[in-house]
Design an enzyme around this catalytic site. Structure first.
Site, PDB file in Angstrom:
ATOM      1  N   GLY A 238       1.154  -1.056  -0.072  1.00  0.00           N
ATOM      2  CA  GLY A 238       0.072  -0.097  -0.078  1.00  0.00           C
ATOM      3  C   GLY A 238       0.472   1.617  -0.051  1.00  0.00           C
ATOM      4  N   HIS A 259      12.196  12.714   3.219  1.00  0.00           N
ATOM      5  CA  HIS A 259      12.621  13.132   2.485  1.00  0.00           C
ATOM      6  C   HIS A 259      12.678  13.098   0.800  1.00  0.00           C
ATOM      7  CE1 HIS A 259      16.920  10.657   1.053  1.00  0.00           C
ATOM      8  NE2 HIS A 259      15.237  10.087   1.214  1.00  0.00           N
TER       9      HIS A 259
END
Length: 348
Positions: A238, A259
């Site tokens: 998912g 990030h």
């Protein structure tokens, strides 16, 4: 009386600042030079001591005078050094970083930076600067992750590149993060499962829950089984931005994921974790980069451009992280260092 010849003016300034600027301007040529040095395995060939260029040329199947010119240029920036015997070269501390036997070698990074995967995207850097959007999609027509899915050979190399850094985390940091205090760890965006597998092997009483995109989740399930910890780890396919986060974990671990995301998506992921924690005293552990402030050198500032160009994400300063955590209902309680570090948070 004959006139004294005028001193010729050097068209290229030779003061230190000008030399630095010229080095930066020639960086494209230098990166190609480094690529050749890696391909010819020059650092490995010099690992046992200096060798004359004729020997190196014979070993690499190259033209000795031309190889000499390459090595002479490399030596001018500290990559290898010509000894007092003309035409004989030796390793330098800088060149040792290109030796395959060096556990701290930057071979993987050097090769990655020269791949078409990054070169074509950076050729469209102007697009990212003008729009704030990842240049990768303009260069390749699809997002970064989808491109990897469509190109298994490049995906395999990228996997190996990322695993190189994961292994360093396991070797250097695992013992310092005190993960033994947790009984169930959610590894969110856990990649191919390499890190979680080693956590579960190190702490036999711990169980895991890993969420990854479907094609990576398949790899993670396979790797966890290979490490004989698959029965203690639940793997869910998912997207972290939409997939339900388990509500039964006492540690939510996010390594080198946020990030990749812009602030909006990163905040969404963190808020989903905060909702899963509820009023429990679970911990959020984020392993990511904290940028040095001001003008200080930090490789993370270059990595920040990778995030912009390839993913649309960003590296963050400590102030950025604190704002992101606070906006999602967390408080930073650890004292992170600059560069890659552990950011431990508690819910508030």
């Amino acid at each position: 009386m004959p006139a004294t010849p005028a001193t010729p003016v050097n068209p290229v300034p030779d003061d230190l600042h000008a030399q630095h600027l010229i080095l930066l301007a020639c960086s494209g040529r230098l990166s190609q030079l480094v690529e050749l040095l890696i391909e010819f395995e020059i650092a490995d060939r010099l690992a046992d001591g200096p060798l004359p260029v004729e020997t190196l040329a014979e070993q690499t199947g190259t033209h000795a005078p031309s190889l000499y010119r390459i090595l002479r240029t490399a030596a001018s920036v500290g990559l290898f050094a010509e000894t007092e015997t003309k035409g004989t070269f030796e390793l330098t501390p800088l060149a040792d970083g290109l030796r395959s036997g060096n556990p701290r070698a930057v071979l993987a990074l050097a090769k990655y930076n020269r791949m078409d995967l990054t070169q074509r995207a950076y050729a469209e850097l102007r697009h990212s600067v003008r729009t704030g959007e990842p240049a990768f999609e303009k260069a390749f027509g699809v997002p970064f992750v989808e491109y990897l899915q469509r190109n298994p050979e490049i995906d395999a190399y990228y996997d190996g590149f990322m695993s190189h850094w994961s292994r360093q985390f396991v070797e250097q940091e695992l013992a310092q993060w005190d993960l033994a205090r947790f009984r169930r760890i959610a590894d969110l965006g856990g990649g191919d499962g390499f890190f979680l597998a080693h956590v579960l092997k190190a702490f036999p009483e711990t169980t895991g829950h890993l969420i990854e995109l479907p094609w990576m989740a398949e790899k993670a399930a396979k790797l966890l089984a290979e490490h004989q910890v698959g029965d203690r780890a639940e793997v869910v396919a998912g997207d972290l931005r939409t997939e339900d986060v388990p509500g039964d974990c006492d540690c939510y671990f996010i390594k080198a994921v946020l990030h990749d995301l812009n602030d909006e998506d990163a905040g969404l992921v963190l808020r989903r974790v905060r909702s899963a924690i509820g009023d429990r005293d679970a911990r959020l552990l984020v392993v990511d980069s904290v940028l040095e402030p001001g003008n200080a050198w930090d490789h993370g500032k270059f990595l920040d451009l990778d995030m912009l160009v390839l993913h649309g994400g960003r590296e963050r300063t400590l102030d950025d992280w604190n704002a992101l955590f606070a906006g999602a209902g967390f408080e930073l309680i650890s004292e992170p260092v600059y560069h890659w570090t552990l950011l431990e948070c508690r819910p508030v």
